[in-house]
Design an enzyme around this catalytic site. Structure first.
Site, PDB file in Angstrom:
ATOM      1  N   LYS B  72       0.844  -1.200   0.000  1.00  8.76           N
ATOM      2  CA  LYS B  72       0.000   0.000   0.000  1.00  8.76           C
ATOM      3  C   LYS B  72       0.880   1.250   0.000  1.00  8.76           C
ATOM      4  CE  LYS B  72      -3.852   2.005   2.690  1.00  8.76           C
ATOM      5  NZ  LYS B  72      -4.643   1.889   3.933  1.00  8.76           N
ATOM      6  N   SER B 147      -9.703   2.011   3.209  1.00 12.76           N
ATOM      7  CA  SER B 147      -8.800   2.703   2.322  1.00 12.76           C
ATOM      8  C   SER B 147      -7.824   1.806   1.562  1.00 12.76           C
ATOM      9  CB  SER B 147      -8.005   3.742   3.106  1.00 12.76           C
ATOM     10  OG  SER B 147      -7.130   3.106   4.018  1.00 12.76           O
ATOM     11  N   SER B 171      -9.796  -0.258   7.419  1.00 11.08           N
ATOM     12  CA  SER B 171      -9.210  -0.091   6.085  1.00 11.08           C
ATOM     13  C   SER B 171      -8.554  -1.329   5.489  1.00 11.08           C
ATOM     14  CB  SER B 171      -8.197   1.053   6.090  1.00 11.08           C
ATOM     15  OG  SER B 171      -8.864   2.290   6.067  1.00 11.08           O
TER      16      SER B 171
END
Lengths: 95, 482
Positions: B72, B147, B171
């Site tokens: 990420k 997210s 997330s």
């Protein structure tokens, strides 16, 4: 816990974020809704409740006072938008 | 055989037995991404040359030798971009490795690419990315969750063997649920946050998104453990997270919290979750009704605490030491104001403003301190519950994936996407989401996630429950048609 005094422009200034007039209007209304929702917390009796800042507070975490390699100078400066002579250039603070 | 459809452990086994080479793995991955990612936009960038160079140096004796792991865009990998999907960090190149990255490298894994996300991990759909949203592999008209939506989407679309994400209020678990993969949020302090760009420091944790439960356990074995560089990291001995896999759930007590079956919960999601709980019962678990009475206040509490911490953490983006700096500015205040106006997206600004307000003079007691007290009650709910049960089972997300643009105009409706996940972060406990079937909408199959919550440091226990369910069902093998 009243949100009526919430002034988005003033708080944005505190946070050092400039906003356009459209943003001020939109955020004022959107965050107003969020603050209304948050007011539900007033229903709770919290008189004898201690606050939690951290799930598992750990105090006084020390390490041995030993010399360790740190981030090299050039690498620390490598992402700076402006730099000269091994230093960050900052915007003038005092006229 | 399509290499990219393999799990992390299957790929590792083929690498170890020299049936494939690390170079072939990277090659297959890059080809798959080239073909599929234009539809998904799960990656912000990836660097085949660097991956090939890493593959050439692989030592096959290491536990994850030669397996690429997608990262990420919020975790620093030395020499790679780390932009948090934000304009304010465009062009930023990480000068050092996060602890999780040095541990991955040490285990032989190859940190690969930068997965898309909501800017600074603030959001539930990846629509807050400054570089455009990712799309759900099961229906590209829909969001992948967030997210860590890019990480979940690339795992689900076989554009990654596994990925790392971060979870501040759901997330990792929420996008894993919406994309049909496994997502684990470790106990707060289980995994070092050193090198993770901070959003809300008392809530953030890094964790794995994978194709099956065993992979999540294997990645935890590599990334978990005390770290002198993160003083909030728990000083606990390293655990073997695979040790409890295969032990089954016979005799375990699982709690079903009534507050998680409420109005607003999609009926198909409710059905799938109840079926999954029934399935666990058939496997020998005892399911008991429990109550987490302060659940209804979790959202309000979270949206005071997380933005408050974010407003302090994001003060570092001042256009001096790194990142974007506005041009044509007159004086210091304008330097800050314009840099942050032009560099941050709308949701990040909203949260900084909300957090600044909650911490500001005269409002601190009414907002931030009050939220911290409710946080105590939420924590207590969980510790009371874990006195009666070994784990809690509930939905991960109240709905399946929603459509792009559906919730962007109303932040509160977007925040509700995390209503079942954020309490775990405030209590510091661990949780995992696993696939438990599908909801059908407009002719599309949309994955549903079962959330299993465990007490602090009980990752082994929740993985055991997850594994028992997964190995006696077929949901984790389902693949989207792309």
């Amino acid at each position: 816990m009243s949100s009526t005094k919430f002034d988005v422009q003033y708080v944005a200034e505190l946070a050092r974020i400039s906003l356009t007039p459209e943003e001020i209007n939109t955020f004022q209304s959107q965050l107003g809704h969020v603050l209304e929702h948050v007011e539900k917390l007033n229903q709770l009796d919290l008189a004898n409740v201690e606050p939690t800042a951290h799930s598992f507070p750990i105090y006084n975490v020390f390490r041995e006072d030993r010399e360790q390699p740190s981030l090299p100078h050039d690498l620390a400066l490598s992402n700076a938008p402006r730099q000269a002579h091994g230093l960050f250039i900052v915007t003038k603070v005092v006229e | 055989m399509e290499i990219t459809s393999l799990t992390l452990h299957e790929t590792r086994d083929l690498l170890k037995s020299k049936q494939i080479s690390a170079r072939e793995v990277v090659e297959a991955l890059c080809q798959r991404i080239e073909k599929i990612d234009p539809k998904i936009h799960g990656y912000l960038s990836y660097d085949p040359e660097k991956a090939f160079a890493d593959a050439a140096k692989v030592d096959v004796n290491l536990p994850l030798a030669g397996v690429p792991v997608a990262i990420k865009d919020v975790i620093n990998v030395a020499g790679h971009p780390c932009g948090c999907a934000s304009k304010i960090l465009e062009g930023y190149v990480a000068p050092y490795d996060a602890t999780v990255i040095s541990r991955l490298k040490h285990a032989g894994a190859i940190p690969f690419g930068r997965t898309n996300m909501d800017e600074f991990a603030m959001g539930s759909s990846t629509e807050n990315s400054a570089f455009g949203p990712s799309r759900n592999p099961w229906d590209t008209e829909r969001i992948p969750g967030g997210s860590s939506g890019g990480s979940a989407a690339v795992v689900a679309a076989d554009e990654a063997f596994a990925a790392l994400g971060s979870d501040t209020g759901g997330s990792i678990r929420q996008p894993a649920a919406l994309c049909g993969c496994v997502g684990l949020k470790p106990t707060y302090g289980r995994v070092s946050r050193f090198g993770l760009v901070a959003f809300a420091s008392s809530l953030d944790q890094i964790g794995p998104l994978t194709k099956d439960v065993e992979d999540a356990a294997l990645l935890m074995n590599v990334i978990a453990g005390a770290d002198p560089a993160d003083s909030t990291c728990l000083d606990e001995p390293a655990a073997d997270h695979t040790a409890e896999l295969g032990k089954g759930v016979k005799g375990m007590r699982l709690g079903l919290p009534k507050e998680y079956f409420i109005e607003g919960l999609d009926t198909q999601v409710e059905q799938r979750v109840r079926e999954a709980v029934h399935h666990l019962e058939k496997l020998g678990a005892k399911v008991v009704d429990i109550s987490l009475p302060h659940t209804q206040h979790a959202l309000s509490t979270y949206y005071l605490i997380a933005p408050a911490e974010a407003s302090a953490n994001l003060a570092r983006f001042d256009g001096v030491r790194y990142g974007f700096r506005a041009s044509e500015i007159n004086g210091l205040l304008e330097h800050y104001g314009k840099t942050r106006e032009e560099g941050f997206g709308a949701e990040v600004k909203r949260r900084i403003i909300l957090g600044t307000y909650a911490l500001s003079s005269g409002y601190y007691d009414a907002f931030y301190l009050k939220a911290q007290k409710v946080r105590t009650l939420i924590r207590r709910d969980f510790s009371d519950a874990f006195a009666q049960v070994d784990a809690i089972v509930c939905p991960t997300s109240p709905t399946p994936a929603f459509k792009l643009g559906e919730r962007t105009a109303d932040p509160l409706s977007m925040y509700l996407a995390d209503i079942f996940t954020l309490a775990a972060n405030m209590a510091g406990i661990c949780g995992v989401s696993i696939p438990c079937g599908f909801a059908t909408s407009e002719g599309k199959q949309l994955p549903v996630g079962l959330q299993i919550l465990g007490k602090p440091l009980a990752e082994g226990t929740i993985l055991r429950v997850a594994h028992a369910y997964e190995q006696s069902t077929e949901w984790h093998r389902a693949k989207p048609k792309l």
